[in-house]
Design an enzyme around this catalytic site. Structure first.
Site, short mmCIF file in Angstrom:
data_model
loop_
_atom_site.label_atom_id
_atom_site.label_comp_id
_atom_site.label_asym_id
_atom_site.label_seq_id
_atom_site.Cartn_x
_atom_site.Cartn_y
_atom_site.Cartn_z
N ASN A 1 5.61 12.81 0.68
CA ASN A 1 7.07 12.79 0.90
C ASN A 1 7.81 12.79 -0.43
O ASN A 1 8.55 11.87 -0.76
CB ASN A 1 7.48 11.59 1.77
CG ASN A 1 7.10 10.25 1.19
OD1 ASN A 1 6.05 10.12 0.55
ND2 ASN A 1 7.93 9.25 1.38
N ARG B 1 5.95 10.18 -6.74
CA ARG B 1 7.23 10.88 -6.98
C ARG B 1 7.06 12.00 -8.02
O ARG B 1 6.38 12.95 -7.80
CB ARG B 1 8.36 9.93 -7.42
CG ARG B 1 8.36 8.57 -6.74
CD ARG B 1 9.00 8.60 -5.39
NE ARG B 1 9.27 7.25 -4.90
CZ ARG B 1 9.22 6.92 -3.62
NH1 ARG B 1 8.93 7.79 -2.69
NH2 ARG B 1 9.48 5.67 -3.24
N HIS C 1 -0.47 0.91 6.32
CA HIS C 1 0.34 -0.32 6.42
C HIS C 1 0.47 -0.93 7.83
O HIS C 1 1.56 -1.06 8.37
CB HIS C 1 1.72 -0.16 5.78
CG HIS C 1 2.50 1.09 6.13
ND1 HIS C 1 2.65 1.56 7.40
CD2 HIS C 1 3.20 1.93 5.33
CE1 HIS C 1 3.41 2.64 7.37
NE2 HIS C 1 3.75 2.89 6.14
N HIS D 1 3.07 6.36 -3.77
CA HIS D 1 4.14 7.36 -3.85
C HIS D 1 4.46 7.56 -5.33
O HIS D 1 5.20 6.77 -5.92
CB HIS D 1 5.38 6.88 -3.10
CG HIS D 1 5.14 6.65 -1.64
ND1 HIS D 1 5.34 7.63 -0.68
CD2 HIS D 1 4.69 5.57 -0.96
CE1 HIS D 1 5.03 7.15 0.52
NE2 HIS D 1 4.64 5.89 0.38
N ASP E 1 0.95 0.92 -1.08
CA ASP E 1 2.24 1.55 -0.71
C ASP E 1 3.22 1.43 -1.87
O ASP E 1 4.40 1.11 -1.68
CB ASP E 1 2.82 0.96 0.58
CG ASP E 1 3.85 1.90 1.21
OD1 ASP E 1 4.12 2.97 0.64
OD2 ASP E 1 4.40 1.55 2.26
N HIS F 1 11.58 2.89 -6.50
CA HIS F 1 12.98 3.35 -6.48
C HIS F 1 13.65 2.66 -7.66
O HIS F 1 13.11 1.69 -8.19
CB HIS F 1 13.67 2.94 -5.17
CG HIS F 1 13.03 3.51 -3.95
ND1 HIS F 1 13.19 4.82 -3.55
CD2 HIS F 1 12.18 2.97 -3.04
CE1 HIS F 1 12.50 5.05 -2.46
NE2 HIS F 1 11.86 3.94 -2.12
N HIS G 1 -2.84 4.78 -1.10
CA HIS G 1 -1.44 4.85 -0.65
C HIS G 1 -0.47 4.62 -1.80
O HIS G 1 -0.04 3.48 -2.05
CB HIS G 1 -1.23 3.80 0.45
CG HIS G 1 0.03 4.00 1.22
ND1 HIS G 1 0.21 3.51 2.49
CD2 HIS G 1 1.19 4.61 0.91
CE1 HIS G 1 1.41 3.82 2.92
NE2 HIS G 1 2.04 4.50 1.96
O1 DOR Z 1 9.23 1.50 2.49
C1 DOR Z 1 8.70 2.60 2.42
N1 DOR Z 1 8.93 3.42 1.36
N2 DOR Z 1 7.91 2.99 3.41
C2 DOR Z 1 7.44 4.24 3.47
O2 DOR Z 1 6.73 4.55 4.39
C3 DOR Z 1 7.83 5.25 2.45
C4 DOR Z 1 8.15 4.60 1.18
C5 DOR Z 1 8.81 5.51 0.18
O3 DOR Z 1 8.36 6.64 0.01
O4 DOR Z 1 9.75 5.06 -0.50
ZN ZN Z 2 4.08 4.73 1.97
#
Ligand code: DOR
Ligand code: ZN
Length: 433
Positions: free
Chosen positions: A98, A68, A242, A66, A314, A318, A64
């Protein structure tokens, strides 16, 4: 021999910790060639490292992440995410869909593969495909090609970060059937958007400390209940990302008897509760939100009981500027790749988790569930993906030292006992000591 790791204390996923053994591991190119009792070999190698009894586990698999890159490279890219993964002990990472563009068609998937190649990293990249109410044809077209680097299909039942929401249960059923046909798992973000929309939020503080009331627990509990039912109906493997509440643990425990359910917990839901949000604000804003102490206790028990199968970070980077916006405008998520192993070892040291569960939680179970050949095990002939851990090393989480672009953490300042000291990926040894 290209490399010999001497005096390694091997912990390879066997349920019996007494079977952990001190060995020398000989590696030629990308593979483990020989494992023998420590000191019993006189084979010469180009490079040697004496581990002095440090723990060696299969390289971590984080299902899990991200990553980007592409449209959001300013938040993170494959180079920084890959470096963060290896520093954190993870040799394989599964990237979530995503992104911009989302991994919902062949062109986007190819772009992502190209971004991985361009980063020239050593981390093993796998992909979750995204599905929405209107992209099922693209999904089927991608899967017809039998892509070996695809681990499954991810659905978001609620909005959280650059993602489209699946509203129609018929889409969920279709995706589950499609995944079952192709031998893939379905991952779901369980919070239900309709439930979140109906939540009564007037009068709540406009602050991250109320995030759990803005996104109430019932919404994830109901989503998990619904998904378990649909998984039983369709026969697919359901990967619940999660898991965050006591109620979900009970639902999963029961559902596992008649459906193929695999449950993931994040380190933040396992070790933090919402109280910390008063102090750290948006840094700890995440979806699903941090919960109550009773949830933390239930999740820890569920890991010990085996109801929880895997730990996924996860990792959701950002920028700090984005996190500094007012509560409602700040994005959810924070980095996790570089803290997972330290937090788990720290929990072992505190007597919260037994050591022998670590390989299962961080690699072996994921390798089995997602059919990763040659990962999550330490054996002669296997790919040399290893992590070296010092269970006694004390350190303080300092995000300034992170490899990720997101240099903040809800765990900042926390003192941990237990650290990653080296990572080996396909025979490439990086010693951080
Ligand atoms: O807090 C989160 N951020 N939960 C998610 O499911 C997606 C993730 C994100 O992509 O920033
Ligand atoms: Zn996630």
């Amino acid at each position: 021999m290209t490399l010999i790791l001497r005096n390694a204390h091997l912990l390879s996923g066997d349920a019996n910790p007494d079977r952990a053994a001190d060995v020398d591991i000989g590696i030629r190119d990308s593979r483990i060639e020989i494992i023998c009792a420590a000191g019993s070999t006189s084979i010469a190698a180009d490079r040697e490292a004496d581990l002095n009894g440090l723990l060696v586990l299969p390289g971590g698999i984080d299902p899990h992440v991200h990553v980007r890159d592409l449209g959001q490279a300013y938040k993170e890219d494959w180079s920084t995410a890959g470096a963060a993964a290896l520093r954190g002990g993870f040799t394989t990472i599964f990237d979530m869909p995503n992104t911009i563009p989302p991994t919902e068609n062949q062109v986007a998937l190819e772009q992502k593969r190209e971004a991985v190649r361009a980063a020239h990293g050593n981390v093993d990249a796998r992909f979750w495909l995204g599905a929405t109410d209107h992209t099922l044809i693209d999904l089927e077209a991608m899967l017809q090609r039998r892509p070996a680097d695809v681990v499954g299909i991810k659905l978001f039942l609620a909005g959280t970060s650059s993602n489209e929401v699946v509203h129609d249960p018929e889409t969920v059923r279709a995706v589950m059937r499609c995944a079952a046909r192709h031998g893939l798992a379905v991952a779901v973000h369980e919070e239900l958007q309709a439930c979140l929309d109906a939540a009564e939020t007037t009068g709540l503080p406009d602050h991250a400390s109320a995030h759990g009331q803005h996104r109430p627990r019932e919404c994830t509990v109901e989503g998990t209940r619904l998904m378990c039912r649909l998984a039983a109906e369709t026969g697919c493997t359901l990967y619940l990302v999660h898991v965050s509440t006591e109620e979900e643990v009970a639902i999963i425990r029961e559902a596992k008897a008649h459906a193929r359910i695999v449950a993931e917990v994040t380190p933040h839901h396992l070790f933090l509760d919402e109280e910390i949000l008063h102090r750290i604000g948006n840094v700890g804003k995440v979806n699903p939100p941090l919960r109550e102490p009773r949830d933390v206790r239930a999740l820890q028990q569920a890991v010990r009981d085996g109801v929880i199968d895997t730990v996924g970070s996860d990792h959701a980077p950002h920028t700090l500027d984005e996190k500094a916006r007012p509560y409602h405008a700040a994005p959810s998520g924070f980095p996790g790749l570089e803290t997972t192993f330290g937090l788990l070892l720290n929990a072992v040291n505190r007597g919260v988790l037994p050591l022998h569960l670590l390989p299962r939680l961080t690699s072996t179970r994921a390798a089995d569930v997602f059919g990763l050949v040659d990962r999550g095990r330490i054996a002669e002939g296997a790919r040399a993906d290893l992590v070296v851990l010092d269970p006694a090393h004390k350190w303080t989480v300092d995000p300034v030292l992170f490899r990720t672009k997101a240099r903040y953490s809800p765990f900042a300042g926390m003192q941990l006992t237990g650290a990653v000291v080296a990572t080996l990926t396909a025979g490439v040894f990086v010693d951080y000591r």
